[in-house]
Structures are given as structure tokens and as C-alpha cells.
Design an enzyme around this catalytic site. Structure first.
Site, PDB file in Angstrom:
ATOM      1  N   LYS A 186       0.835  -1.199   0.000  1.00 45.95           N
ATOM      2  CA  LYS A 186       0.000   0.000   0.000  1.00 45.95           C
ATOM      3  C   LYS A 186       0.872   1.252   0.000  1.00 45.95           C
ATOM      4  O   LYS A 186       1.031   1.922   1.030  1.00 45.95           O
ATOM      5  CB  LYS A 186      -0.934  -0.036   1.201  1.00 45.95           C
ATOM      6  CG  LYS A 186      -2.013  -1.104   1.054  1.00 45.95           C
ATOM      7  CD  LYS A 186      -2.890  -1.139   2.270  1.00 45.95           C
ATOM      8  CE  LYS A 186      -4.096  -2.017   2.059  1.00 45.95           C
ATOM      9  NZ  LYS A 186      -5.099  -1.441   1.165  1.00 45.95           N
TER      10      LYS A 186
HETATM   11  C1  LIG Z   1      -5.477  -2.276  -4.609  1.00 40.99           C
HETATM   12  C2  LIG Z   1      -5.915  -3.235  -3.567  1.00 40.99           C
HETATM   13  N1  LIG Z   1      -6.036  -4.535  -3.862  1.00 40.99           N
HETATM   14  C3  LIG Z   1      -6.436  -5.438  -2.952  1.00 40.99           C
HETATM   15  C4  LIG Z   1      -6.769  -5.063  -1.662  1.00 40.99           C
HETATM   16  C5  LIG Z   1      -7.217  -6.096  -0.676  1.00 40.99           C
HETATM   17  O1  LIG Z   1      -6.220  -6.316   0.298  1.00 40.99           O
HETATM   18  P1  LIG Z   1      -6.587  -6.773   1.772  1.00 40.99           P
HETATM   19  O2  LIG Z   1      -7.381  -8.001   1.641  1.00 40.99           O
HETATM   20  O3  LIG Z   1      -5.257  -7.004   2.403  1.00 40.99           O
HETATM   21  O4  LIG Z   1      -7.336  -5.665   2.392  1.00 40.99           O
HETATM   22  C6  LIG Z   1      -6.661  -3.721  -1.305  1.00 40.99           C
HETATM   23  C7  LIG Z   1      -6.997  -3.308   0.076  1.00 40.99           C
HETATM   24  O5  LIG Z   1      -7.196  -2.184   0.391  1.00 40.99           O
HETATM   25  C8  LIG Z   1      -6.226  -2.780  -2.264  1.00 40.99           C
HETATM   26  O6  LIG Z   1      -6.102  -1.477  -1.959  1.00 40.99           O
END
Ligand SMILES: Cc1ncc(COP(=O)(O)O)c(C=O)c1O
Length: 305
Positions: free
Chosen positions: A156
Site C-alpha cells: 500500500k
Molecule cells: C489495490 C488493492 N487490492 C487489494 C486489496 C485487498 O487487500 P486486503 O485483503 O489485504 O485488504 C486492497 C486493500 O485495500 C487494495 O487497496
């Protein structure tokens, strides 16, 4: 009650949780953040943080990519998150946002010599998708997913979210709930803030980590649930047309939870209702994340004694 925010080791009021205008991260996106859910379980009078250590570990891994470091161990950072949730004592479902970033200083691209700062705050969060219980209408985005060799989508990183914001805004303006982005080579990558799964002939499929996806913690949970429930699951490259031809399709994410998709670009998925495998995974995840399933008790951290 006004919320309290942890900033660089000190608790401050919501209105005082500010950054300086010369903050490097504000100009160049040099921040790494996490998104963590905590569910309030009224029956147990407890708040459960979902997969806390996995989020902190991912944060610290991604900090290394941006050369960020904090004088706190991962255990101490996790404890700080618990303390923020405890102090705010919101008796509802919440979202926790830790962020670590390069701080204020003179204009210039290299961030060295500036402070490595951090903040942790919480906000109430109910459904991220209004239509999660009836199914989402999504589109394939006209924006390609950023690629790992340009702007890593694996973690992130704040700057990379411009890509997600462009896709999300376009999708909403065109009347869809969410966008699915393809890699620069045209393979299925992920949603603007969620990973993608499809079901074909009883097998659950999801793109590979090398398909420019965020390594989602909910994705990891769903893969584990597939194994536990005896569903065939494979990670492989997925072509665009496979989306339209899928029997079932759903998104996964901390905020987005397990969100069924009922159409892509106006093409109905399956028979247009939520598919049976999606339903099982959605319900099992929902119970596990709320601390109601003893099999997945190690997924959740209780906040109150
Ligand atoms: C671009 C993106 N893909 C996938 C996810 C899903 O990740 P997670 O399951 O760790 O929240 C997120 C979560 O915010 C995201 O920002």
C-alpha cells in the site's frame, strides 16, 4: 466523543492530527499505509481486530521498499494499534488506518534527512459496498494496473493509489460499483481496492502475485477457506474474456469484505444471482472475521480484557 489519534508516539485530538505542507509524502506519495478492520461483536461485548499481525508485517515489509524505518518493533506497533482502538472505544465496526511517511523538509526528491513519521487513527465503517448483499455491477477499467517495475502495486504505497482513484472515479461516473483493472499485458489484475476471484466449473481461480496485484490478506483468507471447505483453488493468469464467461465472480478486501459480482460491462455473470461457492465463502469469512468461528479464532485479536 472526539476521536484520539496516535501521531509519532503521542495521543492527540482529531483536529490536531495534522501534517506540515512541506511533507514529502504529500508531494510525492512517499507513504506506506495499511487498512485494517475491527468488528464489534455485541453478543461478546468485544471488538475483534482482523489479522492484525499480518497487516503489521506487510506494513513493515513495504516500509523497507521506501527506505522507511521506525524505532518500534512490529509487536510494539501492533500493541499501539490495539491501544488506539481501545482508547477510542467505538462500539461499532471500524476501520484502522496506520500510515508511515517521509516528513517535512526542503523541496527535493530524495527524502533522506527528513523524519520518518507515523500516525494511527480509526473511523467507523459499515458496508464499503452498498450492494454487497445483492451483487455488484463492475466494469473493466480503461486504466491499466501499475506494474511492479514502475510503481509497486504489491503493497500500500500512497502514490500508487492514484491508479486506483482514477479507475474508481471512472467506474462510478459510468454507473458501475467498481472497476477491475488489467495488467499492461491485458490479463486480469484486481479491483481498485480489492482482489478478484472467479469460479469456473467448480474451481476457484485468482490471479498470480506476479499479475501486479496487492498481496491481499483477505485473498489469503479466502484461499485458506477454499482449502478448508474442499473447493479446488488455483492461482493462475486469467484472461479478460474469462471474467465475462465466469460462473461466479467476487472481490475480496479488508474494506470490501467478500463482495459478489453479478455483471461485468453489462454482461450477466452466471444466472445473475450470488453463486453457491461465493455464498459459502462470504458467510464463512463474515463469521470468522467477527470472532464467531472457533476454527479461525487465531485470525482475530480481542481489544478489551
Ligand atoms: C489495490 C488493492 N487490492 C487489494 C486489496 C485487498 O487487500 P486486503 O485483503 O489485504 O485488504 C486492497 C486493500 O485495500 C487494495 O487497496
Amino acid at each position: 466523543m472526539s476521536r484520539t489519534v496516535l501521531m509519532n508516539g503521542a495521543f492527540v485530538g482529531w483536529d490536531d492530527a495534522t501534517v506540515h505542507v512541506s511533507t514529502h509524502a504529500l508531494h510525492y506519495g512517499t507513504a506506506v499505509f495499511e487498512g485494517i478492520r475491527a468488528y464489534y461483536n455485541a453478543k461478546k461485548e468485544q471488538t475483534f481486530i482482523v489479522r492484525l499481525m499480518m497487516h503489521v508485517d506487510r506494513l513493515y515489509r513495504n516500509m523497507r521498499v521506501l527506505r522507511l524505518a521506525l524505532p518500534l518493533s512490529t509487536d510494539a506497533f501492533a500493541e499501539a494499534i490495539v491501544e488506539v482502538v481501545r482508547r477510542n472505544a467505538l462500539k461499532e465496526d471500524i476501520y484502522i488506518r496506520p500510515i508511515v511517511y517521509w516528513g517535512a523538509g526542503a523541496v527535493g526528491l530524495h527524502p533522506f534527512g527528513r523524519a520518518n513519521e507515523y500516525a494511527i487513527y480509526v473511523e467507523p465503517m459499515g458496508k464499503y459496498f452498498e450492494d454487497i448483499d445483492v451483487g455488484l455491477k463492475v466494469c473493466v477499467s480503461s486504466w491499466a494496473r501499475v506494474s511492479d517495475n514502475a510503481l509497486p502495486p504489491t503493497g500500500k504505497f500512497a502514490g500508487a493509489y492514484v491508479n486506483s482513484v482514477l479507475a474508481k472515479v471512472e467506474a462510478l461516473q459510468n454507473g458501475y460499483d467498481e472497476a477491475i483493472l488489467l495488467t499492461k499485458d491485458g490479463f486480469v489484475s484486481e479491483g481498485s481496492g480489492e482482489n478478484v476471484f472467479l469460479v469456473r466449473d467448480g474451481t476457484v481461480l485468482t490471479p498470480l502475485p506476479s499479475d501486479d496485484i496487492l498481496l491481499g490478506i483477505t485473498r489469503d483468507a479466502i484461499i485458506r477457506l477454499c482449502h478448508d471447505r474442499g473447493f479446488d483453488i488455483a492461482e493462475r493468469r486469467i484472461g479478460r474474456s474469462e471474467l465475462y464467461a465466469a460462473d461466479e465472480l467476487f472481490l475480496t478486501g479488508t474494506a470490501g469484505e467478500v463482495a459478489p459480482i453479478t455483471s461485468v460491462d453489462g454482461i450477466t455473470i452466471g444466472d445473475g444471482s450470488i453463486g453457491p461457492i461465493t455464498k459459502v465463502l462470504k458467510e464463512t469469512y463474515f463469521n470468522a472475521a467477527r470472532g464467531n468461528d472457533e476454527c479461525y479464532r487465531d485470525w482475530v485479536t480481542p481489544v478489551f480484557e
